[in-house]
Enzyme design. Structure first.
Site, short mmCIF file in Angstrom:
data_model
loop_
_atom_site.label_atom_id
_atom_site.label_comp_id
_atom_site.label_asym_id
_atom_site.label_seq_id
_atom_site.Cartn_x
_atom_site.Cartn_y
_atom_site.Cartn_z
N GLY A 280 0.81 -1.22 0.00
CA GLY A 280 0.00 0.00 0.00
C GLY A 280 0.84 1.27 0.00
N SER A 281 2.07 1.19 0.45
CA SER A 281 2.94 2.37 0.44
C SER A 281 3.72 2.48 -0.87
CB SER A 281 3.93 2.32 1.61
OG SER A 281 3.24 2.39 2.82
N SER B 258 6.79 4.50 3.59
CA SER B 258 6.30 3.38 4.42
C SER B 258 5.30 3.94 5.42
CB SER B 258 7.43 2.69 5.16
OG SER B 258 6.88 1.77 6.10
N SER C 39 3.66 2.53 7.97
CA SER C 39 3.97 2.19 9.37
C SER C 39 5.36 2.67 9.76
CB SER C 39 3.89 0.68 9.56
OG SER C 39 4.91 0.05 8.79
N THR D 250 8.59 -1.28 7.80
CA THR D 250 8.69 -2.31 6.76
C THR D 250 10.16 -2.60 6.45
OG1 THR D 250 6.56 -1.68 5.92
CG2 THR D 250 7.99 -2.82 4.37
N ARG E 36 -2.91 0.90 2.89
CA ARG E 36 -3.52 1.00 1.55
C ARG E 36 -4.58 2.09 1.49
NH1 ARG E 36 -5.29 -3.22 4.39
NH2 ARG E 36 -7.45 -3.91 4.43
N GLU F 156 -6.92 -7.52 -0.65
CA GLU F 156 -6.85 -7.19 0.78
C GLU F 156 -8.21 -6.86 1.39
OE1 GLU F 156 -3.38 -4.87 2.17
OE2 GLU F 156 -2.72 -4.88 0.09
N HIS G 194 0.89 -10.32 -25.99
CA HIS G 194 2.05 -11.07 -26.47
C HIS G 194 2.27 -12.34 -25.65
CE1 HIS G 194 3.15 -7.84 -29.24
NE2 HIS G 194 2.69 -7.05 -28.30
N LYS H 70 4.73 -11.08 8.40
CA LYS H 70 5.64 -10.07 8.99
C LYS H 70 6.10 -10.54 10.37
CE LYS H 70 4.16 -5.84 6.65
NZ LYS H 70 3.57 -4.51 6.70
O1 PA5 Z 1 -1.77 -3.01 2.63
C1 PA5 Z 1 -0.92 -3.26 3.46
O2 PA5 Z 1 -1.10 -3.17 4.68
C2 PA5 Z 1 0.45 -3.70 3.00
O3 PA5 Z 1 0.50 -3.82 1.62
C3 PA5 Z 1 1.50 -2.69 3.50
O4 PA5 Z 1 1.33 -1.46 2.86
C4 PA5 Z 1 2.90 -3.25 3.25
O5 PA5 Z 1 3.06 -4.45 3.96
C5 PA5 Z 1 3.99 -2.28 3.66
O6 PA5 Z 1 3.77 -1.76 4.94
P1 PA5 Z 1 3.88 -0.18 5.14
O7 PA5 Z 1 2.88 0.40 4.21
O8 PA5 Z 1 3.54 0.07 6.56
O9 PA5 Z 1 5.29 0.18 4.78
#
Ligand code: PA5
Length: 349
Positions: free
Chosen positions: A56-57, A98, A100, A103, A150, A236, A252, A344
């Site tokens: 998500g980041s 990031s 959080s 990561t 996300r 997700e 292709h 994680k």
């Molecule tokens: O959707 C999510 O929670 C994950 O895809 C996180 O974004 C990913 O694990 C990375 O963590 P962060 O966004 O805290 O760096």
């Protein structure tokens, strides 16, 4: 139940739908946060930009790269792993995204970037990344806490864009950001929970997906980033497998896989926007024809907005809403991401 507001709310106790539909405010706030970040490195002489981030980041990097591919003479690269490309050096601007701040891959890139003397900016709500940035005097674009990563896509992406503008690496985006937010407010009014399914594109698309596995196709660039974002939101939030690919590349290879009968458990969603390259746009009809002949259902989804950024963000919001409505239809809470958390934790050891 998609028109039953109480049932929708009960299925979404952490408010994922509100976060998805609040994207316009995030866009404005994120841009301001990026523009206002203090002690950013100088943009003079920057020869390349690298955005590092996962999940998500990391999508903020995908969006920035797609947006600037045909506007900026600087290369923009996205690192989605623990390794910073070897070309990075003192004239590379490295943005670590990031949510959080904890990561592992992004922290590894932070260490390499600072060690190699890159011009570094952290974009985060806290965690170890914020701590290390403060310790080493690395500027930070602050992102508010309280979101799932996300669901903070507006803060993260527009925080990066605001910072790029503040450093003079990209021209001003003020008008464009305003257009994006206006488009998103309009889209929100058409796809919110109070709009009945008969008039609500997001609810109707969730219904069209039903029990089939979604396959997302978009045109190389904006469309392919949107397709990947829909895939991850469907993974997700709705907890379903989903697949994404880009035209022309899929013409292709992937099309051969859609032989008669193979598509019967899938639904194809083509994400279209104005501004697709003409040679790519003309590939959609024959490619969809192949998909249909495999037994897939097909829905075409058109982006809103006049600019590539508005088109992309309108698709981001729509895909988020579709995934939350699909979660409701399937009776799953959109917020928890147990498998990600489990992996994680297992690796923390
Ligand atoms: O959707 C999510 O929670 C994950 O895809 C996180 O974004 C990913 O694990 C990375 O963590 P962060 O966004 O805290 O760096």
């Amino acid at each position: 139940m998609l028109d039953d507001l109480a049932a929708l709310a009960a299925n979404d106790p952490s408010g994922m739908l509100d976060a998805v539909l609040g994207l316009a405010a995030q866009v404005r706030d994120g841009y301001r946060e990026g523009l206002g970040a203090v002690d950013l490195p100088a943009g003079d002489g920057v020869t390349a930009v690298a955005v590092c981030g996962m999940g998500g980041s990391g999508v903020s990097g995908d969006i920035v790269r797609a947006l600037y591919r045909d506007r900026l003479t600087l290369p923009v690269t996205v690192a989605k792993g623990p390794v910073l490309p070897a070309f990075c050096g003192k004239d590379t601007l490295v943005l670590l995204s990031s949510y959080s701040g904890n990561t592992a891959e992004t922290l590894a890139c932070f260490e390499q970037a600072t060690h190699w003397g890159c011009r570094v900016v952290a974009v985060t709500s806290g965690g170890e990344l914020a701590r290390r940035a403060a310790e080493q005097g690395v500027p930070t674009v602050p992102v508010p806490t309280g979101f799932q990563p996300r669901a903070a896509v507006g803060h993260l992406t527009f925080g990066v864009l605001g910072a790029l503008e503040a450093m003079g690496v990209v021209p001003t985006l003020e008008e464009e950001v305003d257009h994006v937010a206006t488009v998103l407010e309009r889209v929100r009014n058409r796809i919110g929970p109070e709009v009945p399914e008969s008039e609500n594109r997001a609810k109707r698309l969730a219904r069209a997906i039903g029990d089939r596995f979604p396959v997302l196709w978009g045109a190389d660039g904006v469309g392919s980033v949107a397709a990947a974002r829909w895939r991850t939101e469907l993974n997700e939030n709705a907890k379903v497998p989903a697949f994404s690919a880009a035209l022309p590349e899929l013409d292709h290879n992937e099309v051969v896989g859609w032989a008669a009968g193979t598509g019967e458990r899938f639904v194809l969603l083509t994400l279209r926007h104005t501004g697709e390259h003409a040679d790519v746009a003309e590939r959609f009809p024959p490619s969809v024809e192949v998909a249909l002949s495999s037994g897939m259902l097909h829905e075409e989804v058109r982006a809103d907005g006049d600019s590539p950024l508005a088109a992309l963000m309108s698709l981001v919001m729509l895909g988020g809403a579709v995934s939350v409505y699909l979660a409701a239809a399937r009776g799953v809470d959109p917020t928890p991401i147990d498998a990600i958390t489990r992996i994680k934790k297992a690796l923390e050891g």
